[in-house]
Each structure stands twice: as C-alpha cells, then as structure tokens.
Design an enzyme around this catalytic site. Structure first.
Site, PDB file in Angstrom:
ATOM      1  N   HIS A 467       0.825  -1.208   0.000  1.00  0.00           N
ATOM      2  CA  HIS A 467       0.000   0.000   0.000  1.00  0.00           C
ATOM      3  C   HIS A 467       0.861   1.260   0.000  1.00  0.00           C
ATOM      4  O   HIS A 467       0.681   2.152  -0.845  1.00  0.00           O
ATOM      5  CB  HIS A 467      -0.905  -0.016   1.232  1.00  0.00           C
ATOM      6  CG  HIS A 467      -1.787   1.187   1.367  1.00  0.00           C
ATOM      7  ND1 HIS A 467      -3.119   1.170   1.055  1.00  0.00           N
ATOM      8  CD2 HIS A 467      -1.530   2.452   1.787  1.00  0.00           C
ATOM      9  CE1 HIS A 467      -3.642   2.379   1.256  1.00  0.00           C
ATOM     10  NE2 HIS A 467      -2.684   3.169   1.716  1.00  0.00           N
ATOM     11  N   GLU A 468       1.785   1.341   0.922  1.00  0.00           N
ATOM     12  CA  GLU A 468       2.606   2.545   1.022  1.00  0.00           C
ATOM     13  C   GLU A 468       3.517   2.710  -0.189  1.00  0.00           C
ATOM     14  O   GLU A 468       3.803   3.836  -0.608  1.00  0.00           O
ATOM     15  CB  GLU A 468       3.423   2.529   2.323  1.00  0.00           C
ATOM     16  CG  GLU A 468       2.588   2.492   3.593  1.00  0.00           C
ATOM     17  CD  GLU A 468       1.536   3.590   3.662  1.00  0.00           C
ATOM     18  OE1 GLU A 468       1.713   4.656   3.027  1.00  0.00           O
ATOM     19  OE2 GLU A 468       0.513   3.374   4.340  1.00  0.00           O
ATOM     20  N   ILE A 600      -8.493  12.477  11.411  1.00  0.00           N
ATOM     21  CA  ILE A 600      -9.326  13.659  11.132  1.00  0.00           C
ATOM     22  C   ILE A 600      -9.070  14.815  12.090  1.00  0.00           C
ATOM     23  O   ILE A 600      -9.614  15.905  11.875  1.00  0.00           O
ATOM     24  CB  ILE A 600     -10.829  13.313  11.115  1.00  0.00           C
ATOM     25  CG1 ILE A 600     -11.329  12.868  12.493  1.00  0.00           C
ATOM     26  CG2 ILE A 600     -11.131  12.263  10.075  1.00  0.00           C
ATOM     27  CD1 ILE A 600     -12.840  12.683  12.551  1.00  0.00           C
ATOM     28  N   PHE A 601      -8.234  14.610  13.108  1.00  0.00           N
ATOM     29  CA  PHE A 601      -8.004  15.687  14.070  1.00  0.00           C
ATOM     30  C   PHE A 601      -6.541  16.061  14.287  1.00  0.00           C
ATOM     31  O   PHE A 601      -6.248  17.191  14.682  1.00  0.00           O
ATOM     32  CB  PHE A 601      -8.633  15.337  15.424  1.00  0.00           C
ATOM     33  CG  PHE A 601     -10.124  15.242  15.398  1.00  0.00           C
ATOM     34  CD1 PHE A 601     -10.892  16.325  14.979  1.00  0.00           C
ATOM     35  CD2 PHE A 601     -10.773  14.077  15.782  1.00  0.00           C
ATOM     36  CE1 PHE A 601     -12.278  16.249  14.946  1.00  0.00           C
ATOM     37  CE2 PHE A 601     -12.155  13.988  15.753  1.00  0.00           C
ATOM     38  CZ  PHE A 601     -12.907  15.077  15.326  1.00  0.00           C
ATOM     39  N   ALA A 602      -5.605  15.150  14.074  1.00  0.00           N
ATOM     40  CA  ALA A 602      -4.201  15.443  14.371  1.00  0.00           C
ATOM     41  C   ALA A 602      -3.586  16.325  13.293  1.00  0.00           C
ATOM     42  O   ALA A 602      -4.013  16.315  12.138  1.00  0.00           O
ATOM     43  CB  ALA A 602      -3.407  14.143  14.505  1.00  0.00           C
ATOM     44  N   GLY A 603      -2.591  17.095  13.689  1.00  0.00           N
ATOM     45  CA  GLY A 603      -1.880  17.933  12.741  1.00  0.00           C
ATOM     46  C   GLY A 603      -1.223  17.099  11.661  1.00  0.00           C
ATOM     47  O   GLY A 603      -0.724  16.005  11.921  1.00  0.00           O
ATOM     48  N   TYR A 605      -2.855  15.921   9.064  1.00  0.00           N
ATOM     49  CA  TYR A 605      -3.860  15.071   8.426  1.00  0.00           C
ATOM     50  C   TYR A 605      -5.030  15.892   7.873  1.00  0.00           C
ATOM     51  O   TYR A 605      -6.124  15.371   7.680  1.00  0.00           O
ATOM     52  CB  TYR A 605      -4.437  14.074   9.432  1.00  0.00           C
ATOM     53  CG  TYR A 605      -3.515  12.945   9.802  1.00  0.00           C
ATOM     54  CD1 TYR A 605      -3.522  11.757   9.090  1.00  0.00           C
ATOM     55  CD2 TYR A 605      -2.636  13.059  10.876  1.00  0.00           C
ATOM     56  CE1 TYR A 605      -2.692  10.705   9.437  1.00  0.00           C
ATOM     57  CE2 TYR A 605      -1.807  12.019  11.235  1.00  0.00           C
ATOM     58  CZ  TYR A 605      -1.836  10.841  10.513  1.00  0.00           C
ATOM     59  OH  TYR A 605      -1.008   9.800  10.858  1.00  0.00           O
TER      60      TYR A 605
END
Length: 691
Positions: A467-468, A600-603, A605
C-alpha cells in the site's frame, strides 16, 4: 538541491546561523545525522526572513509569465516545504521533548509565512480557500484561526502519542498470556527489557503489553485471556479522553475553528470547504457510503450470527453476548477453522527481505524499473533505515527513497505512511540534469528482527508495505517537471489512494504471491492449498469490515456537516448515533475512540478532515483500475506489461497536471464504476452507484 539565498541584510547572528545550521546548508539529501532540535527555531526564523524578502521582491517585480512568476514562486514554496518537511518528518519518527518544544515555538511563524504564501498563489480556488479574497479584518481573523488549528491539531496528536505511551501492563504469570504466539511474546519481552526488566525472556517473561499497534493486534487476535482483551480494548478506545491528555475539549476547539473558517470563506460547513478541492461532493460521498452500507449490512449481520454459532460450538461462555473485545479473537478462530489458516504460522513465509525482493520484482515487470540498495549515499535518522535508488530500463536514476520499517514506541508515531521528501522539479535541476529527482519516505511500524530472525510479517503487514509503496510510486515515477503538480502534489485528495490500494491487489496475484512467500530459513514456497485458502478468505467478513470504514467516514462527515460545537449533542452522541446505523454491536457507553482519531483531528492530516470517505472512494477507483489487468488475464505476462506501462504513463506519471477523472478515463477508457469493488467484496447483489 541548492538554496539560492537572496541578497538581504542579515545580522551577524543570522549570517552565522546561515553558515552553521544544517537545515540551511546546500545538500542533496537531508542531513539527518546532524540535525538536532536546537537547529529548528533559529533555522526556520532565518529561512522565513529570507523567504519574506523573496515574496516582497516578487510582488514588486511580478510579471505574468511562467519564468517571472511561477518559477520564483516554486523556489519560495519548495524551500519552505523542504525544510519544514524535514522537521515535521523528524517529529514523527524521532520524537523528543526538545523537538516538540522547538516545533511548538516556531509553529506560529511558519503559519504566518504560509498565509503570506497563499496571497501569491496562482491557483484561484486554492487562494480563495486560503483566505486571499477576504477583507483585512476577516483575513486577519482567518490567519488566527489557521494558527489555532495548527496548534490544536499538534496538541491532539501529541496527546494520543503520550496516552499510548502511558499504558503499560506488565505480565508475570504465563497463564495470563495464553494464546499469544511466540513472535508476540518475544516482542513483549523485548519491550519489557527496554523498560528496565533486563532479565525478561520470550519463554519466562516478564512480558510488557502496550497500546502500540503490533501489541494491540496480537492481544486482540490471539489472547485467550478474555479479561486481558477487555482491558486492552477499553484502554485503546478511551485513550486521550481524561486528565491532562483529554482530547475532548481539543476536538471541540478544532471543530469550532473549522466551522468558523468555513463561515469566513462563505461556506455552510467545513465539509464543503474540504470537498472544494476533491473529486466528490458532500452528497456524492454520502451517497456512495450509503450504497455500500446498505449492501454490507445483511452480510455483517450474518457475520455476527456465524461468530456466535461458532463460539457456542467451542463452548465459549460469551457466545450469546459477544463484545468488541471478542469479535477479533473469534473471527480469527473462525477464519482458522473455515480456511485452516493460522496467520501467525504464516510469518516465517513472509520475511521482510523476501517480501521486498518480491515487491521489487513485480515493479520491474509492471513498470520497467530496478530498485537497488544505496545505503550510505544519504544520512538517515536511525540505523534501521534503508536508502534505495530507483533506475529506469536504461539504467538512469529516476528517484530515491528511505525505508523505515520497524516500530520504535519511544519516539515514532504508530501507523504507516509515505512522505514527500523532495519533489521532482525542473526549476531545481542541478549539474546539467533536466530535473531534480524525487525522494520519498516509506514508513511502517512492524515488528523488528528478534535475535537472528529477520522481521517476520503477517500477510496484512505485507499488504501495508504494498500500500505505502503505491503512494511512493506515484511520487517517484512522475514525469511532471513542475513540482507544484508533480507526483501526488495537486491531486484531489479522494483520488490519492488509487495507486496505494491498487498495489494491495497484487499481493493476491499468483505470480507475485509466490515470488515473496518463501520460508526465511529453507526458501520453501508456501503450499498451494494455503494460497487458495487465503484467496478464498479475502472476502471473509467483508461486510463487517466495510461497515467499520463507513462508521469512520460517516462520523467524520457528520461532525463536519451537521454537528454544532457547544450544542445539545456531544461528539460522542454523534459517534453513537452513527454507530447505531453502521455497527451490529453497539460501542461501549464509555467509548471515546474519537479522542484518538488522528486521521481527522491530528496535525498533518488536514486532508482527511471531512475526507475520510476518500479511502472507500479510492477503493472504487483502485478496484476498477486493477480490473483492467484482470480483463486482459493476470497470467498473460505480455498483456499485463502493456497495461502496466499504460498505468505508469497515466496514473503514476501525470501527477496533478490533469484532473484525476480525466487521467482515469485516459487509462481505463471510461469513467470509474463501483462494480469491481462490490464484486471483490462479495457484495455483487448491491445496486451500483456511479462515481
């Protein structure tokens, strides 16, 4: 890449910083071996002063030509992105209190520079979304909101990391770790040693259980100790939800600020802001999620009935009342029974060296590239990090990448990701080359080697590596020479997962599979019957897994469309309301998973905020793209190579230079359809929705 320093007046201290700070030196590859936290603040300050002078000069002398506007702007943007990208990367893989402090101190200055950068952006839509069209007072407020969002996003991620580190459970009694495979016990003993229990061994312990991904996965999948599974599950879903690490108020602040940003820009909610730079609209994303949800629901209900029946047959006391900490364990037992596959027993057949050899062989077939070790060519941040060179069919270097495979819980965040180290660029070409070559980071968090054994992987970890590398391929094989649209840059976010999820499909293709599935000691190939069972097991509990993704994506959209910060409904009310519609088992009343929902909340992202649906949207694109290879016959090597070259010359090569829908049509000959995805997931009775 050479920094071209403008002629500006600098103090003696700034001149000294310019000469001594490794972040500001001329380098081909980032000097990770000498960069320290003390270099961050002074280095960024000097760099920003230079870039500000560049911007002022550009604004005064700008001419509406490519060489007089876009090239100078690219140099400004690239220098900031390169240096800040190095700092951001180290913050993820080599975390420390000093580095955190330095990043925190320099964050507001870096944000202001980004805001100034937006003013001169040539792309009108992006400029508008960045607040350029706002009047002075609103623009000032917009910039403050941006700074606050970066601050709270960073705080959110740090709280999750610290809360993850905080949980440690030392086990001394062997019966409490019953069921855990030898690889998990070796890892737990290794962690115990690192925590001061110097005599810990795989056989006799003590063993340390943490909330790092490999540990969680082993416990939830294999531990026969139900109380241990429950304890780990509860710790996982309540991380960063109380005390000084409580992310609940952080989330509310982030959602409040995002809504304020949307209103300043003239949108109804933040989801509309997010979708402005994506393929989908809010309505189309919700429509796709609902179509898959309705197709998956009955399958997921049947999944649960199958688990209850199986666990009853095994005499489990919890059979009629399965909880979240039971489903993964019993699912694995059912999978082992149904397909006679024990994932842990497959590890010896998936050693990291063999997997990488198999992957590199596939890439040579599909895209006519050769990958070779180039250790020592570039400094690295940890001794486990490898460095590689990518060559084309003529032997010419086209790209480079770092590979950081193992987890390091004391300094490295969890998960797996690909990072943009250096982008392909005509403007930054050197030594007579036509373009600067791209460099990628590929980072995973799998179990490290133990003793004389190499890193032995689960099949899911193999999929993660593929995937990566899909992301890395799009970055490295781009043919776009303008860095603002090279590789993954400039691509709508919901199309970003196309190449990564596309690559996962090859793990199941016969030739590829047997090219990497070889016993690390004997070289013996995995038996044919095991491969056939893995293939058949691919759709095992697909309905349940789809619903889990839809829970994340739908909660994300709901929080960014209808949720009102400070209103009568809490973020956890939203989570439970969406869970009722998407989960067969209701979450615990104390479930606070949102408090560790980094995506959806961390810097760092930001694109996943009101954009988590992109995983499923990307799955539609990737499944349809892979079906092009299925259409010509996966055993037809000549035809596969032809389609592979076409995929490289379109999806991987064109970057953000064209809209992703146009690129997809150029590759596939038509617009994408979800039929291939539904077929792959065993949900063929579903009614298709056009993307």
């Amino acid at each position: 890449m050479t920094f071209e320093i403008p002629s500006v007046v600098m103090s003696k201290e700034e001149s000294l910083e310019l000469k001594s700070n490794p972040l500001l030196q001329d380098f081909v590859f980032p000097p990770f071996d000498v960069i320290e936290p003390k270099h961050v603040l002074p280095g960024i300050k000097v760099l920003l002063k230079q870039l500000e002078n560049d911007l002022v000069a550009l604004e005064k002398s700008v001419e509406p030509t490519w060489s007089k506007l876009v090239d100078p702007l690219e140099r400004i943007l690239d220098r900031l992105q390169l240096v800040w990208g190095i700092v951001h990367h180290l913050n993820n893989v080599k975390d420390s209190a000093d580095l955190r402090s330095a990043v925190q101190e320099v964050q507001p200055e870096k944000t202001l520079s980004d805001s100034r950068k937006r003013i001169v952006e040539g792309q009108i839509k992006q400029a508008v979304l960045n607040g350029v069209s706002l009047l002075d007072d609103k623009r000032e407020q917009f910039n403050k909101v941006q700074q606050e969002l970066e601050k709270f996003g960073k705080k959110f991620g740090e709280n999750v990391m610290d809360a993850t580190k905080k949980f440690e459970k030392l086990i001394t009694d062997k019966k409490d770790i019953d069921g855990l495979p030898a690889s998990a016990l070796a890892l737990a003993a290794q962690i115990a040693v690192s925590k001061g229990h110097e005599k810990a061994t795989t056989e006799d312990g003590p063993w340390m259980i943490t909330l790092d991904p490999p540990c969680i996965k082993s416990v939830m999948t294999h531990s026969r100790n139900r109380s241990l599974r429950e304890e780990v599950h509860r710790a996982r879903v309540t991380r960063a939800s109380d005390g000084e690490l409580d992310n609940s108020p952080v989330i509310d602040q982030i959602l409040k600020l995002r809504l304020e940003k949307a209103k300043l820009l003239g949108y109804n909610n933040y989801a509309e802001v997010s979708m402005a730079m994506k393929m989908a609209t809010v309505d189309k994303a919700k429509q796709l999620l609902e179509k898959v949800r309705s197709a998956a629901w009955s399958a997921a209900v049947q999944d649960m009935e199958d688990l209850k029946k199986f666990s009853r047959e095994q005499g489990a006391v919890e059979a009629n009342d399965l909880s979240d900490w039971d489903t993964t364990f019993w699912s694995e037992r059912l999978r082992e029974s149904k397909y006679d596959i024990k994932e842990e027993e497959l590890r010896p057949y998936f050693s990291l060296p063999k997997v990488m050899d198999g992957l590199f062989g596939l890439l040579k077939t599909l895209f006519e590239i050769d990958i070779e070790a180039a250790d020592g060519l570039a400094p690295v941040w940890n001794d486990d990090v490898r460095f590689y060179r990518v060559r084309d069919s003529l032997g010419n270097p086209v790209a480079y990448f770092y590979f950081d495979p193992y987890f390091r819980p004391s300094e490295k965040r969890g998960g797996a990701w690909m990072g943009d180290a250096v982008a392909r660029s005509r403007a930054f070409a050197r030594d007579g080359a036509s373009a600067r070559l791209p460099v990628a980071y590929v980072v995973c968090n799998q179990s490290p080697p133990v003793g004389d054994k190499p890193s032995l992987m689960t099949f899911r970890e193999v999929e993660t590596v593929f995937h990566e590398f899909g992301h890395a391929l799009q970055h490295m094989l781009t043919k776009e020479d303008e860095s603002l649209v090279s590789g993954m840059r400039g691509i709508e976010w919901d199309a970003i997962e196309l190449p990564s999820q596309f690559m996962e499909n090859w793990c199941y293709q016969r030739n590829t599979f047997f090219g990497l599935a070889k016993h690390y000691e004997t070289g013996e190939a995995l038996p044919e019957e095991v491969y056939l069972k893995l293939l058949a097991a691919r759709t095992f509990r697909a309905g349940s897994l789809d619903l889990r993704q839809i829970l994340y994506a739908s909660s994300d959209l709901e929080l960014h469309t209808n949720y009102i910060p400070g209103g009568s409904e809490s973020i956890f009310d939203v989570w439970r309301r969406v869970s009722d519609k998407t989960q067969v088992i209701a979450p615990l009343p104390e479930d606070r998973f949102l408090c560790c929902f980094n995506h959806i909340f961390a810097g760092g992202y930001e694109d996943y905020a009101a954009g988590y649906y992109s995983y499923m949207w990307g799955e539609v694109l990737s499944a349809d793209a892979f079906s092009a290879f299925e259409d010509v016959g996966l055993d037809n090597e000549k035809a596969v190579k032809e389609v592979g070259h076409k995929f490289r010359d379109t999806v991987l090569a064109l970057g953000g230079g064209k809209p992703p829908l146009e690129i997809f049509v150029q590759f596939r000959g038509r617009e994408p359809s979800p039929e291939a995805l539904l077929r792959r997931h065993g949900l063929v009775t579903a009614v298709a929705v056009s993307v």
